[in-house]
Design a protein around this motif. Structure first.
Motif, PDB file in Angstrom:
ATOM      1  N   SER A 130       0.832  -1.184   0.000  1.00  0.00           N
ATOM      2  CA  SER A 130       0.000   0.000   0.000  1.00  0.00           C
ATOM      3  C   SER A 130       0.873   1.242   0.000  1.00  0.00           C
ATOM      4  N   LEU A 131       0.336   2.296  -0.492  1.00  0.00           N
ATOM      5  CA  LEU A 131       1.010   3.586  -0.514  1.00  0.00           C
ATOM      6  C   LEU A 131       0.137   4.566   0.250  1.00  0.00           C
ATOM      7  N   TYR A 132       0.735   5.270   1.211  1.00  0.00           N
ATOM      8  CA  TYR A 132      -0.005   6.236   2.012  1.00  0.00           C
ATOM      9  C   TYR A 132       0.535   7.626   1.752  1.00  0.00           C
ATOM     10  N   GLU A 133      -0.361   8.556   1.563  1.00  0.00           N
ATOM     11  CA  GLU A 133      -0.013   9.958   1.473  1.00  0.00           C
ATOM     12  C   GLU A 133      -0.799  10.644   2.568  1.00  0.00           C
ATOM     13  N   ALA A 134      -0.083  11.125   3.582  1.00  0.00           N
ATOM     14  CA  ALA A 134      -0.763  11.684   4.746  1.00  0.00           C
ATOM     15  C   ALA A 134       0.230  12.476   5.580  1.00  0.00           C
ATOM     16  N   ASP A 135      -0.285  13.137   6.583  1.00  0.00           N
ATOM     17  CA  ASP A 135       0.567  13.743   7.597  1.00  0.00           C
ATOM     18  C   ASP A 135       1.245  12.581   8.307  1.00  0.00           C
ATOM     19  N   ILE A 136       2.548  12.487   8.203  1.00  0.00           N
ATOM     20  CA  ILE A 136       3.285  11.344   8.747  1.00  0.00           C
ATOM     21  C   ILE A 136       3.007  11.150  10.236  1.00  0.00           C
ATOM     22  N   PHE A 137       2.771  12.214  10.952  1.00  0.00           N
ATOM     23  CA  PHE A 137       2.584  12.098  12.398  1.00  0.00           C
ATOM     24  C   PHE A 137       1.200  11.588  12.784  1.00  0.00           C
ATOM     25  N   THR A 138       0.327  11.374  11.796  1.00  0.00           N
ATOM     26  CA  THR A 138      -0.973  10.751  12.085  1.00  0.00           C
ATOM     27  C   THR A 138      -0.920   9.243  11.868  1.00  0.00           C
ATOM     28  N   PRO A 168      14.322  20.818  12.462  1.00  0.00           N
ATOM     29  CA  PRO A 168      15.337  19.958  13.076  1.00  0.00           C
ATOM     30  C   PRO A 168      14.971  19.444  14.472  1.00  0.00           C
ATOM     31  N   SER A 169      14.177  20.191  15.212  1.00  0.00           N
ATOM     32  CA  SER A 169      13.833  19.771  16.573  1.00  0.00           C
ATOM     33  C   SER A 169      12.970  18.519  16.619  1.00  0.00           C
ATOM     34  N   CYS A 170      12.301  18.176  15.515  1.00  0.00           N
ATOM     35  CA  CYS A 170      11.427  16.995  15.554  1.00  0.00           C
ATOM     36  C   CYS A 170      12.020  15.776  14.853  1.00  0.00           C
ATOM     37  N   ILE A 171      13.181  15.897  14.229  1.00  0.00           N
ATOM     38  CA  ILE A 171      13.769  14.760  13.503  1.00  0.00           C
ATOM     39  C   ILE A 171      14.033  13.591  14.445  1.00  0.00           C
ATOM     40  N   GLU A 172      14.758  13.831  15.519  1.00  0.00           N
ATOM     41  CA  GLU A 172      15.096  12.740  16.439  1.00  0.00           C
ATOM     42  C   GLU A 172      14.081  12.563  17.556  1.00  0.00           C
ATOM     43  N   SER A 173      13.290  13.571  17.820  1.00  0.00           N
ATOM     44  CA  SER A 173      12.308  13.441  18.905  1.00  0.00           C
ATOM     45  C   SER A 173      10.999  12.819  18.446  1.00  0.00           C
ATOM     46  N   PRO A 205      11.862   8.223  15.540  1.00  0.00           N
ATOM     47  CA  PRO A 205      11.222   7.217  16.402  1.00  0.00           C
ATOM     48  C   PRO A 205       9.954   6.639  15.764  1.00  0.00           C
ATOM     49  N   LEU A 206       9.161   7.474  15.113  1.00  0.00           N
ATOM     50  CA  LEU A 206       7.952   6.986  14.455  1.00  0.00           C
ATOM     51  C   LEU A 206       8.297   6.013  13.329  1.00  0.00           C
ATOM     52  N   LEU A 207       9.210   6.398  12.451  1.00  0.00           N
ATOM     53  CA  LEU A 207       9.549   5.534  11.324  1.00  0.00           C
ATOM     54  C   LEU A 207      10.118   4.200  11.778  1.00  0.00           C
ATOM     55  N   THR A 208      11.012   4.225  12.747  1.00  0.00           N
ATOM     56  CA  THR A 208      11.597   2.966  13.202  1.00  0.00           C
ATOM     57  C   THR A 208      10.563   2.094  13.903  1.00  0.00           C
ATOM     58  N   SER A 209       9.540   2.694  14.490  1.00  0.00           N
ATOM     59  CA  SER A 209       8.480   1.887  15.121  1.00  0.00           C
ATOM     60  C   SER A 209       7.583   1.236  14.073  1.00  0.00           C
ATOM     61  N   ILE A 217      23.140  11.400  12.446  1.00  0.00           N
ATOM     62  CA  ILE A 217      21.755  11.194  12.880  1.00  0.00           C
ATOM     63  C   ILE A 217      21.301   9.773  12.543  1.00  0.00           C
ATOM     64  N   LEU A 218      21.548   9.339  11.318  1.00  0.00           N
ATOM     65  CA  LEU A 218      21.077   8.022  10.880  1.00  0.00           C
ATOM     66  C   LEU A 218      21.732   6.886  11.648  1.00  0.00           C
ATOM     67  N   TYR A 219      23.018   7.000  11.973  1.00  0.00           N
ATOM     68  CA  TYR A 219      23.716   5.942  12.706  1.00  0.00           C
ATOM     69  C   TYR A 219      23.107   5.711  14.083  1.00  0.00           C
ATOM     70  N   LYS A 220      22.450   6.713  14.634  1.00  0.00           N
ATOM     71  CA  LYS A 220      21.795   6.540  15.934  1.00  0.00           C
ATOM     72  C   LYS A 220      20.557   5.660  15.838  1.00  0.00           C
TER      73      LYS A 220
END
Length: 126
Positions: free
Chosen positions: A1-9, A32-37, A41-45, A79-82
């Motif tokens: 499936s392909l989703y187009e949406a606000d990623i944070f939803t 930048p303040s939301c990349i690691e916070s 975290p959302l993508l890896t989950s 950033i990515l290595y973390k």
């Protein structure tokens, strides 16, 4: 499936676990303040244990002014290595625009869940 949406939803209740993610320029678009916070975290989950992510960012613009937020290649990789055990730069795509050269590093990322679990465990003791 392909989703187009606000990623944070998006969350696992909406999409389940996914085996692939394509990110074209989110690092440049998001503050930048939301990349690691929030974002990584959302993508890896969402990414399953064997999943991969193809990420294209921007490491050079002729006239950088945020946004877009431009990161040098070493900043992107730090950033990515973390968040990913396996981080491979596939290409630095270069092209010309009227004002000069744009450089977009393209990465293949995998093994996010092991790295995420390590970070969670470390933060529990911090």
């Amino acid at each position: 499936s392909l989703y187009e949406a606000d990623i944070f939803t998006l969350d696992r209740n909406v999409v389940g676990q996914v085996d692939a993610i394509l990110d074209r320029a989110a690092l440049v678009a998001l503050h930048p303040s939301c990349i690691e916070s929030k974002y990584l975290p959302l993508l890896t989950s969402l990414l399953d244990g064997n999943g991969r992510m193809l990420l294209a960012s921007v490491s050079r613009l002729p006239r950088p002014a945020a946004p877009p937020h431009v990161y040098g290649t070493s900043q992107i990789e730090r950033i990515l290595y973390k968040w990913f055990d396996d981080t491979e730069c596939l290409e630095e795509y270069r092209y010309e625009v009227a004002a000069g050269e744009v450089v977009e590093p393209i990465y293949c990322l995998s093994s996010a869940r092991r790295k995420q679990a390590t970070l969670k465990a470390a933060s529990a003791y911090a």
